[in-house]
Design an enzyme around this catalytic site. Structure first.
Site, mmCIF file in Angstrom:
data_model
loop_
_atom_site.group_PDB
_atom_site.id
_atom_site.type_symbol
_atom_site.label_atom_id
_atom_site.label_comp_id
_atom_site.label_asym_id
_atom_site.label_seq_id
_atom_site.Cartn_x
_atom_site.Cartn_y
_atom_site.Cartn_z
ATOM 1 N N GLU A 483 24.957 -9.887 -0.014
ATOM 2 C CA GLU A 483 23.680 -10.570 -0.192
ATOM 3 C C GLU A 483 23.709 -11.863 0.629
ATOM 4 O O GLU A 483 23.279 -11.885 1.754
ATOM 5 C CB GLU A 483 23.430 -10.821 -1.676
ATOM 6 C CG GLU A 483 21.967 -10.918 -1.976
ATOM 7 C CD GLU A 483 21.615 -10.496 -3.409
ATOM 8 O OE1 GLU A 483 20.474 -10.722 -3.781
ATOM 9 O OE2 GLU A 483 22.466 -9.946 -4.122
ATOM 10 N N GLU A 755 26.822 -16.688 -11.835
ATOM 11 C CA GLU A 755 25.448 -16.183 -11.768
ATOM 12 C C GLU A 755 24.867 -15.963 -13.161
ATOM 13 O O GLU A 755 23.695 -16.202 -13.405
ATOM 14 C CB GLU A 755 25.451 -14.853 -11.000
ATOM 15 C CG GLU A 755 24.103 -14.178 -10.907
ATOM 16 C CD GLU A 755 24.152 -12.937 -10.019
ATOM 17 O OE1 GLU A 755 25.247 -12.359 -9.888
ATOM 18 O OE2 GLU A 755 23.109 -12.559 -9.455
#
Ligand code: BGC
Length: 902
Positions: A483, A755
């Site tokens: 990502e 996260e």
């Protein structure tokens, strides 16, 4: 003559007492920048004084073409009576390309001191017009660009026949480049030319290479890497996002001592070959075969028999100079532990989750293949864990050439890791052969926060390391899996905290121009910038608002109206998009990520998951962005806009009330995030706000003092609590140690921000591998509250020209202190409970002032340097308000004692 000498001596003695100094001279916020292409760059400096209450009275800037400012070289001189010491635009003769301009500034203050800056400050212009790029884009010969994509090297030899005075290299690439001249690397920047919306803007770098060149035979060239340009980027398995072909553009401008010039530039006369980098990908890492090194390729006299001519390309020259700090090597981290895992893997622990790569020393027979894999965590059993990297291989491979010790590091990739796994290495491992190199945008470390709770200090450490790892030229969500994208929502959530910890003004200023460049014609802002997810991946509430929130915050914290002015059209377009997508001022359409990663339960029979209506959130952000348009148009003096946005804002808020608020003030979503956003963005009429804050607190208590917010609610929850009189609850959330909370990951051994609130569960198993980064800064947004509320460092006027210092104490902490570097200098605030009193240490930078608000019933209980403040010179007491004493102070360091312990 005599008077001049006396004056000189007098001013010299003033300087030597150090009462006033003018320091940290910057042009466009950079120290001695090379390659600026702005017609009217701005000047800034800071004052340092040992005297309190210092304000600048006037400044005198001189710009010259020679470092000694001799008469002939003077270009511009301006003397102005003002206290403005930042962003003063150059207004002298038109700046010429590739010229070095020297500047100095003399300042006088309100105490009649003067000071002159130390000589030696300069700025060096870039290529001011794109038509001055005479070099061509060149691509490797077809033979050097095979399907497997090894890194090509492009070079040329050239002669310089005269003595060299100076030389500047202007260079960029479609792809990444690493340039060499005469066997030496050019500059210390990595991953150049950085990542921008390549289809619209490509940065070039400029280097002073005078010392790399000689009179006589020279050679120069560059190795190219796929990078973001044509490597695999995004989770859609795409490559070639910006083009299929790598190319280089380079223009070396040499000035000889006799005043004549020579240009050596990329053109058809260059040659190309394949070097030792067999493959290189941002996500997957690099394969380097040392046996294929082309020893001496960037030196004169190297034989190029096997090299082939390059191809000249007519790609557009959309080149702009670089204003943000380049990616550089920062910390060198020693390996701390060698582990053989239960599975028998050879693993090294660096003790810190970081982003960059490992420098390896190795020795062995030619052809020995060594591989290093990278991971953030070990699993429950202590084995190397890479499932959360998804498709990213994060592997570097080195093939030895076999003559003694070899030192390796990759070139066109980076990894997110704390642990590495060794494959093909001897069984006896020497830890000193492995060094972690943290690479990130070379921002100045500006912030410090410390308190009496070591877990909070670790949280602060994790926030700063999360920023290091995710500020690699663009603000990314995470640095390890497939990502590593400029997710707009994450960036807006974290931007204010980021600005406390590091100097991010130029970093965001550059990225915001990509936000504008990648914005759709209808105003929709992409999920990620640079946008690699396609034209429809746009316009999610709380993500797209990065286009309004970040410019406003940067203006507020750094005080530069140029940035606000430049972003204004983009901000406006985004708000217009929301208006166009609304009916009767209600924006309840389209796809939204919502309060991403809020607290949720797999088996939720009881309805405890904290789901907030996505359209309720969208309406809140629509209002907030519109509020920021009111603010921005006000600052920029755009009266008509201001009136219009004010009206629009009222309509948005009444649509919100109609749709999402009951007559008793209950929101249709009874989550923390719903109340937090409604309160933070002033969505409710004043009369029902306190009641809503109470409901928020009740909700928090219902979760036993745990936070349930996701990306959008988290940055504001503690701010809303302290604003409505619940600072104690805010502290309880901050100090909560069980999941979900900020300290839970800390207790689980985190060294960066995770996260998810439960990336690793209490039983040491992991959250699902598909979404489980251990280096994601968004939840680190609590840092802003720690600086701004716990220590009370608040910018009242843009750029901290005026501040409010209002520390909020906690029953659970003995002390807390914080500082950051503002455009005027260091600001600091700390409090400590001592025996029978509370001490406060406050530092206000010169040329600014502050209002101090202390929690004490009576000014008579406050002393400064042991005498009551009521009698202090320069300190203005204001009317006390309910248990608070406030007063204004000028610059200086202050030690207050309050004869009360809260
Ligand atoms: C990213 C996030 C991002 C999100 C969108 C994720 O894959 O890692 O941080 O904001 O997608 O909801």
């Amino acid at each position: 003559m005599k008077t001049t000498i006396t004056l000189l001596l007098l001013s010299f003695s003033l300087w030597s007492f150090g009462q006033l100094q003018v320091v940290d001279l910057r042009v466009e916020q950079l120290i001695n920048p090379i390659g600026l292409d702005i017609a009217k760059p701005n000047f800034s400096w800071k004052l340092v004084s040992s005297q309190k209450n210092t304000m600048q009275a006037n400044y005198e800037i001189t710009v010259a073409s020679a470092p000694d400012f001799n008469k002939k070289s003077l270009l511009w001189n301006t003397k102005v009576s003002t206290d403005q010491s930042n962003y003063i635009p150059y207004a002298g003769p038109i700046l010429v390309s590739n010229m070095r301009y020297y500047w100095k500034v003399t300042v006088s203050d309100n105490h009649a001191n003067s000071a002159m800056s130390v000589l030696g400050s300069y700025f060096h212009t870039g290529l001011m017009n794109s038509n001055e790029w005479t070099a061509s884009w060149i691509s490797p010969p077809p033979s050097a660009d095979s399907v497997s994509r090894p890194s090509p090297i492009l070079r040329r030899a050239f002669q310089l026949k005269k003595d060299i005075h100076s030389a500047t290299l202007f260079i960029s690439a479609r792809g990444l480049y690493e340039a060499m001249i005469n066997g030496q690397r050019v500059g210390q920047d990595y991953l150049t030319p950085g990542w921008t919306a390549y289809q619209s803007r490509i940065q070039y770098q400029a280097y002073d290479v005078t010392n790399l060149l000689i009179k006589g035979d020279n050679a120069m060239g560059a190795t190219l890497g796929d990078g973001w340009y044509r490597g695999e980027i995004g989770f859609t398995r795409s490559n070639n996002l910006y083009g299929k072909e790598l190319s280089l553009i380079a223009q070396l401008l040499v000035t000889f001592k006799d005043g004549t010039m020579a240009t050596i530039q990329s053109d058809k006369d260059w040659q190309g070959a394949i070097g030792p980098i067999v493959s290189s990908e941002i996500y997957h890492g690099e394969v380097y075969d040392a046996r294929k090194e082309l020893t001496g390729w960037s030196k004169a006299g190297y034989a190029t028999n096997s090299w082939a001519p390059v191809q000249v390309k007519d790609f557009p020259k959309i080149l702009i100079s670089t204003y943000n700090e380049p990616v550089r090597k920062r910390e060198r981290i020693k390996a701390v532990k060698f582990i053989v895992t239960p599975k028998g893997e050879q693993v090294i622990d660096f003790g810190q989750n970081m982003v960059g790569w490992v420098e390896v020393k190795a020795q062995g027979p030619a052809g020995t293949r060594l591989e290093i894999l990278h991971a953030e965590v070990l699993d429950k059993f202590g084995n190397f864990y890479i499932e959360n990297l998804r498709r990213a291989k994060q592997s570097n491979e080195y093939i030895l050439k076999g003559n003694g010790q070899e030192i390796f590091e990759p070139h066109f990739t980076f990894q997110g890791f704390r642990y590495i796994k060794l494959i093909g290495f001897p069984s006896k491992v020497n830890l000193e052969d492995f060094t972690g190199i943290a690479l990130y945008s070379d921002m100045e470390l500006t912030g410090q926060f410390e308190c009496s709770n070591p877990l909070i200090n670790q949280l602060q450490h994790n926030i700063q390391w999360g920023q290091r790892g995710n500020f690699v030229d663009v603000p990314t969500d995470c640095p390890q899996r497939d990502e590593r994208l400029g997710w707009t929502g994450d960036a807006q959530a974290f931007a204010r905290t980021a600005a406390f910890n590091f100097g991010v003004q130029n970093f965001f200023s550059k990225w915001l121009q990509d936000v504008a460049a990648d914005q759709r014609p209808n105003g929709a802002v992409p999920f990620v910038v640079p946008n690699v997810l396609g034209p429809n991946a746009v316009a999610s509430a709380g993500w797209a608002d990065a286009a309004t929130i970040i410019p406003w915050n940067m203006f507020l914290l750094y005080g530069d109206t140029t940035l606000l002015k430049r972003q204004y059209p983009s901000m406006k377009k985004w708000v217009k998009y929301m208006t166009d997508s609304s009916r009767q001022h209600l924006w309840n359409k389209g796809f939204h990520f919502g309060d991403w990663l809020f607290y949720s339960l797999g088996n939720d029979t009881d309805g405890r998951s904290a789901v907030t209506d996505k359209y309720l959130i969208a309406q809140c952000f629509y209002a907030y962005s519109t509020q920021l348009m009111v603010n921005a148009s006000g600052v920029l003096g755009l009266k008509e806009d201001e009136v219009q946005y004010q009206r629009l804002l009222e309509n948005i808020k009444s649509a919100f009330l109609n749709e999402y608020v009951s007559r008793n003030g209950r929101l249709t979503s009874s989550t923390q995030t719903a109340y937090v956003l409604a309160l933070e963005f002033d969505m409710l009429p004043e009369g029902i706000r306190q009641g809503a804050a109470k409901r928020l607190v009740e909700n928090i208590i219902a979760y036993n003092y745990h936070i349930t917010t996701g990306f959008l609610g988290t940055p504001y929850i503690c701010h809303v609590l302290s604003r409505f009189g619940y600072t104690d609850i805010a502290y309880r959330l901050l100090l909560q140690e069980t999941y979900p909370s900020w300290l839970y990951p800390v207790k689980m051994g985190a060294t960066t921000i995770w996260e998810r609130w439960d990336g690793i569960k209490p039983d040491s198993t992991f959250q699902s591998a598909g979404m489980n980064s251990f280096n994601h800064y968004a939840y680190g947004a609590i840092g802003d509250w720690m600086y701004r509320v716990a220590c009370g460092l608040e910018a009242e006027l843009a750029g901290y020209k005026k501040s409010i210092i209002q520390p909020r104490l906690s029953d659970s902490l003995q002390y807390a202190k914080a500082s950051t570097i503002t455009p005027f200098g260091k600001i600091a605030s700390g409090w400590k409970k001592e025996n029978g009193f509370t001490s406060y240490e406050i530092e206000i930078p010169a040329n600014t002032n502050a209002t101090v608000i202390l929690p004490v019933s009576d000014a008579g209980k406050i002393t400064l340097d042991e005498s009551p403040i009521t009698s202090q010179n320069g300190l203005k007491l204001m009317e006390p308000v309910s248990g608070m004493v406030s007063f204004t102070i000028g610059s200086g360091i202050y030690k207050f004692k309050v004869m009360e312990v809260k």
